[in-house]
Design an enzyme around this catalytic site. Structure first.
Site, PDB file in Angstrom:
ATOM      1  N   ARG A  64      21.393  80.429  29.629  1.00 34.58           N
ATOM      2  CA  ARG A  64      21.715  80.747  30.686  1.00 34.58           C
ATOM      3  C   ARG A  64      23.644  80.443  30.241  1.00 34.58           C
ATOM      4  O   ARG A  64      23.679  79.317  30.459  1.00 34.58           O
ATOM      5  CB  ARG A  64      22.034  79.188  32.018  1.00 34.58           C
ATOM      6  CG  ARG A  64      20.191  79.087  33.121  1.00 34.58           C
ATOM      7  CD  ARG A  64      20.414  80.569  33.379  1.00 34.58           C
ATOM      8  NE  ARG A  64      21.230  80.712  35.054  1.00 34.58           N
ATOM      9  CZ  ARG A  64      21.613  80.029  35.857  1.00 34.58           C
ATOM     10  NH1 ARG A  64      20.302  78.757  35.983  1.00 34.58           N
ATOM     11  NH2 ARG A  64      22.463  79.909  36.757  1.00 34.58           N
TER      12      ARG A  64
ATOM     13  N   LYS B  63       6.215  64.320  14.732  1.00 38.21           N
ATOM     14  CA  LYS B  63       6.990  63.046  13.119  1.00 38.21           C
ATOM     15  C   LYS B  63       5.811  62.738  11.919  1.00 38.21           C
ATOM     16  O   LYS B  63       6.250  63.223  10.854  1.00 38.21           O
ATOM     17  CB  LYS B  63       8.191  62.512  13.783  1.00 38.21           C
ATOM     18  CG  LYS B  63       9.112  62.979  14.549  1.00 38.21           C
ATOM     19  CD  LYS B  63       9.566  62.233  15.254  1.00 38.21           C
ATOM     20  CE  LYS B  63      11.087  62.254  16.104  1.00 38.21           C
ATOM     21  NZ  LYS B  63      11.557  62.134  16.780  1.00 38.21           N
TER      22      LYS B  63
ATOM     23  N   VAL C 124      22.067  69.024  21.517  1.00 35.08           N
ATOM     24  CA  VAL C 124      22.023  68.976  19.711  1.00 35.08           C
ATOM     25  C   VAL C 124      22.750  69.990  18.873  1.00 35.08           C
ATOM     26  O   VAL C 124      24.019  69.530  19.111  1.00 35.08           O
ATOM     27  CB  VAL C 124      20.711  69.176  19.245  1.00 35.08           C
ATOM     28  CG1 VAL C 124      21.308  69.069  17.741  1.00 35.08           C
ATOM     29  CG2 VAL C 124      20.258  68.001  19.291  1.00 35.08           C
TER      30      VAL C 124
ATOM     31  N   ILE D 142      19.513  60.082  10.148  1.00 32.54           N
ATOM     32  CA  ILE D 142      18.754  59.323   9.266  1.00 32.54           C
ATOM     33  C   ILE D 142      18.168  60.091   8.259  1.00 32.54           C
ATOM     34  O   ILE D 142      17.268  61.097   8.461  1.00 32.54           O
ATOM     35  CB  ILE D 142      17.003  58.588   9.194  1.00 32.54           C
ATOM     36  CG1 ILE D 142      17.106  57.367  10.156  1.00 32.54           C
ATOM     37  CG2 ILE D 142      16.800  56.953   7.664  1.00 32.54           C
ATOM     38  CD1 ILE D 142      16.967  57.049  10.731  1.00 32.54           C
TER      39      ILE D 142
ATOM     40  N   GLY E  45      19.358  60.934  19.830  1.00 29.38           N
ATOM     41  CA  GLY E  45      21.177  61.729  20.948  1.00 29.38           C
ATOM     42  C   GLY E  45      21.820  62.620  19.756  1.00 29.38           C
ATOM     43  O   GLY E  45      21.751  63.616  19.277  1.00 29.38           O
TER      44      GLY E  45
HETATM   45  N1  NAD Z   1      17.983  65.640  21.645  1.00 22.62           N
HETATM   46  C1  NAD Z   1      17.383  64.701  20.868  1.00 22.62           C
HETATM   47  O1  NAD Z   1      17.883  63.405  20.683  1.00 22.62           O
HETATM   48  C2  NAD Z   1      17.014  65.513  19.336  1.00 22.62           C
HETATM   49  C3  NAD Z   1      16.546  64.571  18.122  1.00 22.62           C
HETATM   50  C4  NAD Z   1      16.063  64.947  16.828  1.00 22.62           C
HETATM   51  C5  NAD Z   1      15.858  66.159  17.191  1.00 22.62           C
HETATM   52  N2  NAD Z   1      15.847  66.810  18.212  1.00 22.62           N
HETATM   53  C6  NAD Z   1      15.288  68.301  19.081  1.00 22.62           C
HETATM   54  O2  NAD Z   1      16.507  69.418  18.961  1.00 22.62           O
HETATM   55  C7  NAD Z   1      15.708  70.425  19.698  1.00 22.62           C
HETATM   56  C8  NAD Z   1      17.007  70.457  20.381  1.00 22.62           C
HETATM   57  O3  NAD Z   1      16.926  69.903  21.322  1.00 22.62           O
HETATM   58  P1  NAD Z   1      17.820  68.948  22.883  1.00 22.62           P
HETATM   59  O4  NAD Z   1      17.496  67.780  22.981  1.00 22.62           O
HETATM   60  O5  NAD Z   1      19.336  70.153  21.763  1.00 22.62           O
HETATM   61  O6  NAD Z   1      17.207  69.796  23.750  1.00 22.62           O
HETATM   62  P2  NAD Z   1      17.621  70.708  24.752  1.00 22.62           P
HETATM   63  O7  NAD Z   1      16.755  71.004  25.424  1.00 22.62           O
HETATM   64  O8  NAD Z   1      19.417  70.053  25.439  1.00 22.62           O
HETATM   65  O9  NAD Z   1      18.931  71.849  24.850  1.00 22.62           O
HETATM   66  C9  NAD Z   1      18.053  73.235  24.289  1.00 22.62           C
HETATM   67  C10 NAD Z   1      18.866  74.495  24.412  1.00 22.62           C
HETATM   68  O10 NAD Z   1      18.255  75.988  23.724  1.00 22.62           O
HETATM   69  C11 NAD Z   1      18.369  76.279  25.215  1.00 22.62           C
HETATM   70  N3  NAD Z   1      16.953  77.989  25.524  1.00 22.62           N
HETATM   71  C12 NAD Z   1      16.294  77.172  25.760  1.00 22.62           C
HETATM   72  N4  NAD Z   1      15.092  78.343  25.802  1.00 22.62           N
HETATM   73  C13 NAD Z   1      15.846  79.650  25.113  1.00 22.62           C
HETATM   74  C14 NAD Z   1      16.085  80.790  25.024  1.00 22.62           C
HETATM   75  N5  NAD Z   1      14.577  81.128  25.155  1.00 22.62           N
HETATM   76  N6  NAD Z   1      16.218  81.439  24.230  1.00 22.62           N
HETATM   77  C15 NAD Z   1      18.262  80.558  24.251  1.00 22.62           C
HETATM   78  N7  NAD Z   1      18.132  79.508  24.201  1.00 22.62           N
HETATM   79  C16 NAD Z   1      16.752  79.489  24.675  1.00 22.62           C
HETATM   80  C17 NAD Z   1      18.831  76.185  25.977  1.00 22.62           C
HETATM   81  O11 NAD Z   1      19.221  76.958  27.297  1.00 22.62           O
HETATM   82  C18 NAD Z   1      19.696  74.736  25.437  1.00 22.62           C
HETATM   83  O12 NAD Z   1      20.684  75.391  25.435  1.00 22.62           O
HETATM   84  C19 NAD Z   1      14.083  70.441  20.201  1.00 22.62           C
HETATM   85  O13 NAD Z   1      13.627  71.065  18.957  1.00 22.62           O
HETATM   86  C20 NAD Z   1      14.436  68.844  19.681  1.00 22.62           C
HETATM   87  O14 NAD Z   1      12.895  68.062  19.702  1.00 22.62           O
HETATM   88  C21 NAD Z   1      16.187  66.645  19.588  1.00 22.62           C
HETATM   89  N1  HSE Z   2      13.098  62.853  21.946  1.00 23.13           N
HETATM   90  C1  HSE Z   2      13.265  62.351  20.206  1.00 23.13           C
HETATM   91  C2  HSE Z   2      14.070  62.594  19.694  1.00 23.13           C
HETATM   92  C3  HSE Z   2      15.011  63.121  18.383  1.00 23.13           C
HETATM   93  O1  HSE Z   2      13.797  63.130  17.482  1.00 23.13           O
HETATM   94  C4  HSE Z   2      13.326  60.781  20.461  1.00 23.13           C
HETATM   95  O2  HSE Z   2      13.233  60.199  21.336  1.00 23.13           O
HETATM   96  O3  HSE Z   2      13.127  59.922  19.105  1.00 23.13           O
HETATM   97 NA    NA Z   3      16.235  63.057   9.474  1.00 18.04          NA
END
Ligand code: NAD
Ligand code: HSE
Ligand code: NA
Length: 434
Positions: free
Chosen positions: A50, A206, A18, A137, A308
């Protein structure tokens, strides 16, 4: 609007699926954001685990020290790390030092939402989290703002993209569970630990957020009854198809009114059979869809991409513009609304309906033995269908509504009948008249 004012300084915590998209979209059209917000938006730093792994981020912005970034000169902290710690401590520090927060972290909000709201209130700053439920959404803003004058009865939908993708693929192509889960991870839908998706934790977080907003009551993840999809078998999918139904993982938040007018909240996540003609049955891939039933508004449906990188970034950026605009023009977004303080109803007492598919002996009287076991438990039958003969004999029973614990103990008794060889499938039924 005058955009010659000081920039709004933004710290980005996390640059994964994200965060990468948030940064890309922010850098794509800075003039647009400045015009919409009333001030330029400046990213002051990007914290990642990293820094050497992020060639796409200008190196001057990268840091592994998220705390120092939060403590620095910033106006808004965008948290896209996920999980409880260190996200919780970082956001409390940010809020307590007068910084507004945007987060997509449903796990954190469902456990510590009240603590975060309180910190935001004390400091007079904002906390926005549209991306936390149903990705792109617009759903939380409608609940927090557009429907704030209405009385909500029910919020029901598909809010986990990963499990919807897995169930849709298994049903449509007969693909295996493990391979579809791997693909959901590759497409950026799954959580860092995908058991959060398949065991229903993500959907339960959620549901807690949705129930809190819909019913003005604090509901946490532990209040939500949770069943994931790992127990859904090809037998369940086939049983559903035979009755022209399909299986979806649903999050259901209901206002329950008892005979004396007493109100409580039911919040639950479980797989359910719904008619193939139901609009939720057609929600495939990683799409999400949520029905809201409100007193005056009637039925509303929200549909779109729930997971996504780019779709989730859209919701994050919408929040970021709102928060930045509030800082430019003064004022704040909505605060916690938990005045109703309704009790949460235990799952056992919640009215549900069951579909039960049984492998039975081909003997006279089987039907009446099974039917009378339901009657003995005061569970009324809506549909009963006997199929096949001999080794293939099967019996399908769909009940009327009863307390979940009564239905559960009925199935246990049915399973003990000597004429029942196997309980092939037990699934709750939703989305049709009881
Ligand atoms: N991927 C999705 O579709 C989606 C959708 C809605 C909500 N979310 C939420 O968004 C958030 C991020 O999801 P994502 O899929 O991008 O995760 P991800 O695992 O792809 O990314 C996590 C990021 O956080 C960084 N990170 C982890 N620990 C850290 C620390 N201690 N200090 C600094 N940086 C740190 C990692 O290096 C990475 O860049 C989560 O809360 C997830 O539930 C994700
Ligand atoms: N892992 C979650 C990301 C969106 O919150 C999903 O599949 O819906
Ligand atoms: Na939303």
């Amino acid at each position: 609007m005058n955009v010659n004012r000081e920039p709004i300084r933004v710290a980005l915590l996390g640059c994964g699926t994200v965060g990468t998209e948030v940064l890309r979209l922010l850098q794509d059209q800075p003039e647009e954001f400045a015009a919409r917000t009333g001030a330029p938006m400046q990213v002051t730093g990007v914290a990642v685990r990293r820094p050497d792994k992020h060639p796409e981020v200008p190196p001057g912005l990268l840091t592994a020290d998220a705390s120092a970034l939060v403590d620095g000169d910033v106006d808004v902290v965008v948290e896209l790390i996920g999980g409880i710690e260190p996200a919780r401590s970082l956001l409390l520090r940010a809020l307590r030092s007068g910084k507004s927060v945007v987060t997509a972290n449903k796990a954190l909000l469902a456990e510590h939402g009240s603590e975060l709201y309180a910190a935001a209130d004390e400091a007079g700053v904002d906390i926005y989290f549209e991306a936390a439920v149903a990705g792109a959404i617009p759903l939380l803003r409608p609940l927090r703002e557009s429907l704030a004058g209405d009385r909500i009865h029910r919020v029901m939908g598909i809010v986990n993209g990963t499990t919807n993708y897995i169930l849709s693929e298994m049903d449509a192509t007969g693909a295996g569970y493990a391979e579809t889960l791997d693909e959901a991870g590759r497409l950026g839908y799954a959580e860092a630990d995908p058991t959060a998706d398949v065991d229903g934790f993500d959907a339960a977080s959620k549901a807690a957020i949705l129930a809190s907003l819909a019913f003005h009551t604090r509901v946490t993840a532990s209040d939500v009854h949770r069943e994931g999809i790992s127990g859904v078998t090809p037998g369940d999918l086939a049983a559903a198809r035979q009755l022209d139904r399909t299986v979806k993982l649903l999050s259901i938040c209901e206002r329950v009114v008892d005979e004396d007018g007493g109100e409580s909240v039911s919040a639950r996540v479980h797989p359910a059979m719904i008619p193939s003609t139901h609009p939720l049955a057609r929600v495939g891939d990683a799409y999400n869809a949520v029905f809201v039933e409100a007193e005056a508004a009637g039925e509303l449906m929200f549909y779109g991409r729930g997971a996504g990188g780019a779709p989730t970034a859209s919701a994050v950026l919408g929040d970021l513009v709102a928060v930045a605009r509030n800082r430019v023009v003064g004022g704040r977004g909505p605060r916690e609304s938990a005045h109703a303080k309704l009790p949460v109803q235990p799952m056992g007492k919640t009215p549900t309906r069951y579909h039960v598919s049984l492998d039975v002996a081909d003997k006279p009287g089987v039907l009446s033995q099974v039917a009378s076991t339901f009657t003995d438990h005061e569970v009324s039958i809506s549909v009963v269908r006997q199929q096949g003969r001999g080794a293939d004999a099967s019996l399908v029973v769909v009940t009327h509504t009863a307390a979940d614990e009564a239905l559960r103990s009925t199935v246990e008794s049915v399973a003990r009948l000597p004429v029942v060889r196997d309980v092939v499938s037990v699934m709750r039924v939703e989305g049709e008249p009881s």
